[in-house]
Each structure stands twice: as structure tokens, then as C-alpha cells.
Scaffold this active site. Structure first.
Site, PDB file in Angstrom:
ATOM      1  N   HIS A  36      -3.701  -3.825 -14.612  1.00 54.51           N
ATOM      2  CA  HIS A  36      -2.850  -3.453 -15.354  1.00 54.51           C
ATOM      3  C   HIS A  36      -2.559  -3.952 -16.546  1.00 54.51           C
ATOM      4  O   HIS A  36      -1.721  -3.732 -17.377  1.00 54.51           O
ATOM      5  CB  HIS A  36      -1.617  -2.945 -14.855  1.00 54.51           C
ATOM      6  N   ASP A  94       3.905  -3.786  -2.403  1.00 54.20           N
ATOM      7  CA  ASP A  94       4.654  -4.859  -3.005  1.00 54.20           C
ATOM      8  C   ASP A  94       6.061  -4.979  -2.490  1.00 54.20           C
ATOM      9  O   ASP A  94       6.494  -6.108  -2.184  1.00 54.20           O
ATOM     10  CB  ASP A  94       4.779  -4.258  -4.545  1.00 54.20           C
ATOM     11  N   HIS A 103      -2.619   4.009 -10.303  1.00 58.22           N
ATOM     12  CA  HIS A 103      -3.709   3.579  -9.163  1.00 58.22           C
ATOM     13  C   HIS A 103      -4.713   4.856  -8.990  1.00 58.22           C
ATOM     14  O   HIS A 103      -5.240   4.671  -7.772  1.00 58.22           O
ATOM     15  CB  HIS A 103      -3.200   2.830  -7.977  1.00 58.22           C
TER      16      HIS A 103
END
Lengths: 334, 334
Positions: free
Chosen positions: A60, A113, A222
Site C-alpha cells: 500500500h 492485524d 486488497h
């Protein structure tokens, strides 16, 4: 057909990228010894300041690396492409930037995450480092308005991290820094459109399929499914569709100020972003809203995906002050 | 197969982009009344300062627009995509930024640009505005070393304009500003590699053909033929090939300093640029050269072309001072 990439072995791409980042920006960044995925600001972390650790998957760029520096984040933990970092580099980041008054974790709301940052936070507690977490959830297409805590974090990260980083740099208390970070997230709205897939260095294969004349509104960074797929429309029609949603969510009043980000997902050129920006301005003018500041370019990408996103941060006096606060990062300055 | 673009009518793309640029950056830029292709810095032009006018075709953003601002260029004349601006906006730029001590024209060495900027210069002479021209010729692949004046100007523009803009901002005399600009150009070397074509907004068709597993070394930023086409190699091998040529041209001595630019032609992501940067650093270390500063990102693009270029500016004390001089542009700050 494989995507052509200027890489060496696909499995080495992230680590080689980080070596290149340190080669290019030694005055801004360093890696923790024996922990090359923990990237720390040379200037910024200090005693008495809440440490701000951001992070997530690679791919990213300039998110997350590019937002590490004085006035913004103190460190970034770097995962593989589109994959969360494991707890180790997250812990190393926290330990490197801890100023004794707490460490704030901020990252996009993705299950991997959350799991890894939470594990790191638990282990840091054993070392008497207090951690609090503020997830970013700016992607309005990723869940309904009454389920904001299920939304993903996308390009709005730039403004949300910026505001939180300024709060930390201004020596806000731990409570106040956390409050400011949540406040920034709650007032930031992003929606995107994808025109093409990207491919990961290890596979070189497209991460999704889309028709030669199609676009997908609301796709995630994504390749997560969006809210509507259909024929590609003109820039003005696409921008209107995104802005309709953003303005509906934001519930601003005439005279309110906003920060605007028109972001490329990777291969969409600045020419197209500025054509969208022109329409964003027209729509904001129509709603009686004032652009306080605007960013146009590659700020939160998905490798070479084609497409763009629009972010609006609904400013108030505090957020405006935090967005205007100076920062000095390798890939972003104000 | 047509390229998908977020545009409205193809013929409106450049003007709509410029409207978006002014909407996003009103504090930095304005257009001359009734001459929307003449973009002027709000801050910078002033009495007693040599005016610096740059320009060329659109499609290379942030070149040229992004380099207009205090400490860099005073104005940019904007052409259609990959086409020179006509004399009118060039003249409008010069008249807007003339500080009474001369106006410097700087742009890449392309026949169409030379014709139009020269016509503008002749007409400006009738209005007693003295113009001198320094062409950029940094693309080492575009002609042999003994024919440097036939070379094209590419991404090295960023450093060359930066140095010249600093010289003007420091109130160098007309003679000295021209000398510094020529000096900057003479010490700047670029070479690129293309992996895919781009397509113009009005055609949406690829501007050249290249095999699914091929690359072309030395291709120009409008798709001009390069020096070698062959199978795509690894990032390290490609970087070595570019660096071999650049180091041979530069003839630097151990201990010399360079400014480095690793530039995306459009859709090549930062991950790949930094992987190349890692190898650039290794090669410079091997040659005993010191990186004084480096830029990595989209600085001089060809719409969504895939590929990258490497630029080295061979610094001396003067060029280092000029590169370090502050500048404040909408899309570039130091």
C-alpha cells in the site's frame, strides 16, 4: 498471463523494498537491530510523548512507511504483501518509541492485524508498556452505517494518522491522544472504485477478475468485494456516485470545512485524479462546504491496481489544527 | 481492447485536469485570465528575479505543473497530452512572471517544444522581454555521448529545474542563472526501462506494442524507441544495466556526491522502485559515491506506462546548494 514486475525473487520483495527505503531515507528512518520489519522515525519519539505505532501489510506504499516521521507516526510494523505483521516487529516498534506515557496502536480494521497487534499489546503489558488501540474504519462501502466498527480502514488512514500523530507530537496525554485519534477516525469517510486487479510479487497473477469494460464501486484495497459492479462510467458520474455516499454519511452543514484526498490505487495517473478532483470541488461547492486542504496522488495504493478513492475528513477546529500541524516524513511533508 | 480511464470526454481531459489542479491547490497556483493553459505560481515571481518558465505536453504529471512554486519554476505552459503547448500560453507565462531582468525557458529537447517556445521567444522580444532557453537533455539512451545536444529531456528535469529554480530564487543574474541551468543539465543523467505502453485519453489505445514477457531499455517518455528490447530481467539486472550506462557517462571520482531519482513511469509501484533503489545504493557504494539526497516515486510519468527510470545528478558544491534550497510547490516540497 503474468504481470511484469521489476523485482528479484518474489519472496524477497518486501525485505528488499525496506532495504531500499533505508538506503533512500537514512536521515528519516532506521530499522530496529535484527528486526528489519520494525521501521522507526529518527526524529519524533521522545520521553513524555505518547508513542504512535502504525502498520499492516505491504503493498500500500507510501502507507504505512511513508507516514513515519516527526509529527506523524513514530514507527511502522511491516507485514508481507497484504498480510499483517506478526507480533514481534510490532513489539519492537512499541519498545523503540515508548516515551513512558503509553503507546497508541493505529491500523486498519482487518482481522489478521487485530489478532497480531492485540497479541503484541498483551505481551507488552508484561513489560509494563501500556498500549491502547484505535482501529481505522473509514471505508463506508465495507459495512452499513449502523455497523461502523465492522468497516475496514483504507486511504482515510492518511488523515487519521496525521491527526493522531499531531496530537501525540503536541504532547496530548494518553487519554487525550486516544480520544483525538477516535475523533479523527469517526469523522473520516472514504469510498473507492476499482478498474483493474493487481498481482502479488510471489504469484504475479491478478488478485481478482473484472471485465474489460467494468468497474467495481466500493472494492477494498486488497480486492475485497465492493457494493456494485457495472459498466465503466465517466469520471463525473463515478465521482458523483462516491460523493453521494460520502456526503450522506458525513452529514455536514453548509459552511463546514473538509480535508479532501483523491487517491490513486496504483496505476491511475494524476491526470485522472485531478479530473475527479474537479468534480469533487463542484459537489462540495454545491453542498456549501469549504475545502480546507487537499491531497491528490498516490497515498494509499494496492500495488498497481487501477482505480481511485475519495476521502473526506469532516474538520472541526481541533482536527483542522491537527491536520495543519507540521510533519516531516520521508514520503510526506507538511 | 481499450484502456479503462476515469475521464469524461477525452478531448476535455487536459482542461478538466487543470481545473482540478486549481481546485486542489489555490494557495499555490492560478491560471492567467482567459489562458487556462498558462499556470503561474502565486508565490515566487517578483521584480528583479529571473523568471523561470517550464512546460511541455501533458501526461507526465507531476511534471510540469507540480514544479511550479516558490523556489522552483514560476510558471508552466501546458500542452495537450504528449504535445507541445502552442506559443500563446508560453507567452502568457513569460509575461506573468517577467521581473524585468529576463525570462529563462527550460523544457525537454523535443522538436515541437523547441518550435513553439522559440516562436514565443521571438514575439516576446518585440515586447522587450528578453528570453534565453536551456534545453534539458538528460536521457542518455536517446543519442550517443558525442551528440548530447540531440538527447531528449526526461525525468532528470526534476533536478535540473530544481537547481535552476533555486538559482533564480537566489537572485542570480540572467547570465548566471542561464549558466547554472546549463551546468545542472550537463551533470544530469537518466536512463529508463519500459514494461508496458500507455494510452492517450482520446484514443484509449496502447501507444506501442511490447511482448508479454519483454522490456525495452532506454524507451522515451512518449514511447520513443529505446536501445534494446529483450526478455524482462530481475530488478537487480535491469538496475545494473541502467547504472552501468549512467556511471560510464558520469565519470565521477570516488567521494563525489550525487542526487538520485528512482522514478515510476506511471503504474510501477513504490515497492519496485525501492527494490531498484536498494541496488542503486549498492552500485554507488561500490563506486565510492555518496548519496546526498534521493527521491523515489512518481516524478515524471507517462500516464499509466509501466517501467522506471534512474537519474543521477553529479553534484558539486553549487549544485548541492541549489538542490538543497527550499522550494514550496503544490506537488513537491523541500
Amino acid at each position: 498471463m503474468k504481470t511484469k514486475k521489476l523485482i528479484n525473487a518474489g519472496a524477497d520483495a518486501v525485505d528488499e523494498m525496506l532495504q531500499g527505503v533505508l538506503a533512500a531515507h537514512p536521515e528519516h528512518l532506521y530499522a530496529v537491530d535484527s528486526m528489519p520489519r520494525a521501521i522507526i522515525a529518527r526524529n519524533g519519539p521522545r520521553k513524555g510523548k505518547v508513542g504512535l505505532v502504525i502498520g499492516g501489510g505491504s503493498g500500500h506504499e507510501p502507507t504505512f512507511l511513508g507516514y513515519v516521521g516527526k509529527g506523524l507516526a513514530d514507527a511502522a510494523a511491516i507485514g508481507n504483501v497484504f498480510a499483517s505483521p506478526p507480533p514481534d516487529p510490532i513489539m519492537a516498534c512499541a519498545m523503540a518509541v515508548d516515551g513512558g506515557v503509553g503507546v497508541l496502536f493505529m491500523y486498519g480494521n482487518y482481522a489478521g492485524d487485530v489478532m497480531n497487534f492485540d497479541m503484541a499489546a498483551e505481551m507488552l503489558a508484561l513489560d509494563d508498556i501500556a498500549v491502547r488501540t484505535v482501529l481505522t474504519t473509514d471505508d463506508v462501502a465495507s459495512a452499513p452505517a449502523d455497523q461502523q466498527d465492522r468497516r475496514r480502514g483504507v486511504a482515510g488512514n492518511v488523515f487519521i494518522f496525521k491527526a493522531a500523530g499531531a496530537a501525540c507530537d503536541l504532547l496530548y496525554s494518553f487519554d487525550e491522544a486516544e480520544r483525538a485519534a477516535r475523533h479523527a477516525n469517526a469523522r473520516t469517510y472514504t469510498m473507492g472504485v476499482a478498474l483493474s486487479p493487481c498481482s502479488l510479487p510471489q504469484t504475479l497473477k491478478p488478485n481478482f477478475q473484472i471485465g474489460e469494460e467494468e468497474m467495481e464501486i466500493g472494492m477494498g484495497i486488497h480486492g475485497e468485494p465492493g457494493v456494485a459492479r457495472g459498466p465503466l462510467k465517466t469520471a463525473d458520474v463515478v465521482t458523483d456516485e462516491l460523493m453521494d455516499n460520502l456526503l450522506r454519511e458525513m452529514k455536514a452543514e453548509r459552511g463546514d470545512r473538509v480535508a479532501v484526498l483523491v487517491n490513486s490505487l496504483g496505476s491511475t495517473p494524476m491526470m485522472e485524479l485531478y479530473i475527479m478532483m474537479r468534480r469533487v470541488k463542484a459537489r462540495l461547492d454545491g453542498a456549501g462546504l469549504v475545502i480546507h486542504t487537499s491531497l491528490v496522488g498516490n497515498y494509499c495504493t494496492s500495488l498497481e491496481m487501477a482505480g481511485a478513492s475519495i476521502t473526506l475528513m469532516h474538520l472541526d477546529d481541533e482536527l483542522q489544527r491537527l491536520i495543519d500541524h507540521p510533519c516531516d516524513c520521508a514520503m510526506f511533508r507538511r
